[in-house]
Write a protein that holds these residues in place. Structure first.
Motif, PDB file in Angstrom:
ATOM      1  N   PHE A 168     -37.385 -37.851  23.635  1.00 11.14           N
ATOM      2  CA  PHE A 168     -36.463 -37.206  24.578  1.00 11.14           C
ATOM      3  C   PHE A 168     -35.079 -37.853  24.494  1.00 11.14           C
ATOM      4  N   ILE A 169     -35.056 -39.186  24.534  1.00  7.58           N
ATOM      5  CA  ILE A 169     -33.791 -39.912  24.507  1.00  7.58           C
ATOM      6  C   ILE A 169     -33.120 -39.787  23.139  1.00  7.58           C
ATOM      7  N   TYR A 170     -33.906 -39.854  22.073  1.00  8.02           N
ATOM      8  CA  TYR A 170     -33.325 -39.745  20.733  1.00  8.02           C
ATOM      9  C   TYR A 170     -32.626 -38.404  20.534  1.00  8.02           C
ATOM     10  N   LYS A 171     -33.199 -37.337  21.062  1.00  8.80           N
ATOM     11  CA  LYS A 171     -32.589 -36.009  20.930  1.00  8.80           C
ATOM     12  C   LYS A 171     -31.227 -35.956  21.617  1.00  8.80           C
ATOM     13  N   ARG A 172     -31.022 -36.760  22.646  1.00 10.99           N
ATOM     14  CA  ARG A 172     -29.761 -36.758  23.385  1.00 10.99           C
ATOM     15  C   ARG A 172     -28.761 -37.797  22.876  1.00 10.99           C
ATOM     16  N   CYS A 173     -29.255 -38.926  22.385  1.00 11.28           N
ATOM     17  CA  CYS A 173     -28.367 -40.049  22.069  1.00 11.28           C
ATOM     18  C   CYS A 173     -28.374 -40.460  20.594  1.00 11.28           C
ATOM     19  N   ASN A 174     -29.310 -39.949  19.823  1.00  4.98           N
ATOM     20  CA  ASN A 174     -29.446 -40.300  18.401  1.00  4.98           C
ATOM     21  C   ASN A 174     -29.722 -41.782  18.185  1.00  4.98           C
ATOM     22  N   CYS A 175     -30.398 -42.401  19.161  1.00  9.85           N
ATOM     23  CA  CYS A 175     -30.770 -43.806  19.003  1.00  9.85           C
ATOM     24  C   CYS A 175     -31.909 -44.133  19.962  1.00  9.85           C
ATOM     25  N   ARG A 176     -32.447 -45.339  19.808  1.00  6.95           N
ATOM     26  CA  ARG A 176     -33.508 -45.847  20.676  1.00  6.95           C
ATOM     27  C   ARG A 176     -33.199 -47.291  21.003  1.00  6.95           C
ATOM     28  N   MET A 177     -33.857 -47.843  22.016  1.00 10.62           N
ATOM     29  CA  MET A 177     -33.695 -49.259  22.321  1.00 10.62           C
ATOM     30  C   MET A 177     -34.501 -50.070  21.298  1.00 10.62           C
TER      31      MET A 177
END
Length: 92
Positions: free
Chosen positions: A57-66
């Motif tokens: 979900f986050i990758y689709k919005r930000c193109n990165c991960r923690m």
């Protein structure tokens, strides 16, 4: 506690919602046809399913991960990417 003493406890309400796909697409592991659909975890658990859905979900919005999220996706490095990640996590 001994008789005559006073005890106190804190209580916190919690509500879990089962969101619809793509956030709640975790499966029934008791089904005879079950195969692990997860990309980042070898063993299927509800927690692993939720974490993987959050990463995607986050990758689709930000193109990165923690850095601690499971995956081989790029890690958030800039301040803007980290801010995006924090906002997307809140909206998950």
């Amino acid at each position: 506690m001994p008789p005559g003493s006073v005890g106190m406890a804190a209580v916190q309400a919690r509500q879990d919602l089962n969101a619809q796909s793509p956030y709640g697409d975790c499966v029934d592991t008791a089904a005879p046809s079950f195969t692990n659909p997860l990309k980042y975890y070898d063993t299927y658990t509800a927690t692993a399913c939720k974490l993987e859905n959050r990463v995607d979900f986050i990758y689709k919005r930000c193109n990165c991960r923690m850095y601690y999220d499971p995956s081989t996706l790029p890690i958030c490095r800039s301040v803007d990417e980290v801010r995006c990640w924090m906002k997307a996590k809140e909206n998950f």
